[in-house]
Enzyme design. Sequence first.
Site, short mmCIF file in Angstrom:
data_model
loop_
_atom_site.label_atom_id
_atom_site.label_comp_id
_atom_site.label_asym_id
_atom_site.label_seq_id
_atom_site.Cartn_x
_atom_site.Cartn_y
_atom_site.Cartn_z
N SER A 147 0.83 -1.20 0.00
CA SER A 147 0.00 0.00 0.00
C SER A 147 0.87 1.24 0.00
CB SER A 147 -0.90 0.02 1.25
OG SER A 147 -1.55 1.27 1.38
N TYR A 160 -1.44 -0.31 10.23
CA TYR A 160 -1.52 -0.70 8.83
C TYR A 160 -0.27 -0.26 8.06
CZ TYR A 160 -3.41 -1.00 4.06
OH TYR A 160 -3.63 -1.29 2.74
N LYS A 164 2.50 -2.63 6.24
CA LYS A 164 2.73 -2.58 4.80
C LYS A 164 4.16 -2.13 4.47
CE LYS A 164 -1.21 -4.03 3.17
NZ LYS A 164 -1.30 -5.38 2.57
#
Length: 263
Positions: A147, A160, A164
Amino acid sequence: MSILDRFRIDGQVAIVTGAGRGIGAGSAVALAEAGADVVISARTHEQLAETAAAIEGVGRKAHIVVADLNDEAAIRGLADAAMETFGRIDVVVNNVGGTMPRGYLDTSVGFLERAFHFNVSTAHALTTAAVPHMLSTGGGSVVNIASVIGRVAGRGYLAYGTAKAALIHYTELAAHDLAPRVRINAIGVGSIATSALDIVMADDGMRTALEQATPLRRVGEVDDIAAAVVYLASPAGSYLTGKVLEVDGGIDAPNLTMPIPDL
């Protein structure tokens, strides 16, 4: 050979995780259109059945594995399923992942560790299970769905984004371990019109703000990512390993900010 022939993977076998909908489903169908049979896995049989029908609709075979891909044994089992069903593994797309936004002080150690497991450890489990089979037929390609939040900073994305970012560096490190016969690359995904953005897409104001914060002035489509998956998985991308293909509309900062106040 035509340049377009370099995007063909006829007779190959791919495994795609999180393939019930969104990027996973789109990538699985795109790989089938390029010539591969595909093992698809997610938690919901009904969604996988739709993906399988689309794969079969372009003339390839699909094998469904309903599983909780947070479980290491289950995700490793996808390699066994591919070998038992198709007899080889050429492509792995580690798409399963994701973590909900959360404020800094609400991000517990356990939440951070679960984010890492779901986004990184699952990719490692499937890749290490698949690589020996890839080597037995000459090599293969791994594509990790990362991402843009793995390289840019914004509030609410601590777990998150950290996970990532780890997946991106994992890709860079693993490329050296797996070269020259297995290539591994990642895609730095931007804002894509999947169910994760349903709330944003349904609100004209939020959608307009998202588009205006994106240099290309639009939300990405699943096919934008699926096309990148085919490129990285196929001979067209044969001189890439350890790289991140940034398919994000050109953003250099989060184009969706979380309404999280100062501490």
